[in-house]
Write an enzyme that holds these catalytic residues in place. Structure first.
Site: not given
Ligand code: AMP
Length: 282
Positions: A32, A35-36, A39, A63, A149, A152, A186
């Site tokens: 989404m 990014l950190h 990601h 969602q 990740g 989740d 993160l």
């Molecule tokens: P999001 O942008 O929060 O929807 O996350 C996108 C993807 O990045 C999802 O598959 C998350 O599980 C993964 N993700 C988010 N934070 C982390 C993290 N700290 N370590 C590994 N994967 C992550």
């Protein structure tokens, strides 16, 4: 560095088809945005296993619940694209809401059972929205492997199940959680926290780790460990949605860990953020 950006499904598919026609393996990293390093770990895992990596950014409205942070969720497309390019990613897919949900869109994806608990219960409709958008992204890209990740964990479990159940050919690959030096997972939502709240947030993984240790090495009963963990969380956090020990694959609630691969899952509130984490019971 400039990176190729696709905004329509058709443009992205044309590129994927061309790559695959020359024998290249394609990886997909759905996000989404905002990014950190967590990601970017997914992008790097994708680069290690495939030849061309597409990172998607879509803040999926289906969602988010009515009182959640959809409107304030950070939009940082330029910085995100730069991070992906620096990591070696090959392309971005950044569709509009109209591209993803055209007028008359009416199909839902419900994964029974796995979505009744944890975040599925605490955020009604959330897991259904995730299932819907991920099914679409997987069908749109036809990648060889898609990366998600372990932070989740329930989401990863649900996605593995829907890909299997719906005969989606893309392999689903989990990537370990990236944490800060204090063990805090993160998350884009960590950005909502002030310094004092970050200190509180860092206690979450410590409490989970202790509970996991007590169950695995100390031989303590799971329900006692969960009660103790909840008490510690209630002392520091402004809210605790859940802290539970469940089977890692079926997400069944466990009161005994013997012979099962299990994890402890938690969702807590601190300041304006809701944070989740999970820990293996080894
Ligand atoms: P999001 O942008 O929060 O929807 O996350 C996108 C993807 O990045 C999802 O598959 C998350 O599980 C993964 N993700 C988010 N934070 C982390 C993290 N700290 N370590 C590994 N994967 C992550």
């Amino acid at each position: 560095m400039v990176i190729q950006t696709f905004r329509t499904v058709q443009d992205m598919r044309t590129q994927v088809t061309a790559w695959k026609a020359t024998g290249l393996r394609v990886g997909l990293v759905p996000t989404m945005g905002n990014l950190h390093a967590g990601h970017i770990a997914l992008v790097k895992a994708a680069l290690a296993q495939t030849d061309r990596v597409i990172t998607t950014i879509f803040i999926n409205p289906t969602q988010f619940g009515a009182n959640e942070d959809l409107d304030s969720y950070p939009h940082t497309e330029a910085a995100d694209s730069e991070q992906v390019a620096d990591a070696g990613g090959h392309a971005m897919f950044i569709p509009s809401s109209a591209e993803m949900y055209p007028a008359g869109f009416s199909t839902r994806v419900i994964v029974d059972g796995l979505t009744d608990c944890l975040c599925g219960a605490a955020r009604p409709g959330h897991m259904d929205g995730v299932s819907q958008v991920v099914t679409k992204l997987l069908n749109q890209a036809h990648a060889d492997v898609a990366f998600f990740g372990e932070k989740d964990w329930q989401q990863l479990t649900v996605i593995k199940r829907l890909a299997r159940d719906l005969d989606i050919e893309t392999e689903i690959c989990g990537v370990p959680t990236v944490r800060d030096a204090y063990g805090l997972a993160l998350s884009s939502r960590n950005g909502y926290l002030n310094a004092e709240e970050v200190d509180i947030a860092r206690k979450l993984n410590v409490i989970l780790k202790k509970a996991a240790y007590d169950i695995a090495a100390g031989g303590f009963a799971i329900d006692e460990c969960m009660k103790a963990a909840k008490a510690l969380m209630k002392a520091g956090f402004s809210g605790v949605d859940y802290v539970e020990c469940r089977d890692a694959d079926t997400l069944e609630l466990l009161d005994r860990s013997e012979g099962r691969s299990c994890r402890i899952f938690a969702a807590v509130h601190v300041g304006p953020a809701r944070l989740i984490d999970n820990h293996l019971v080894n």
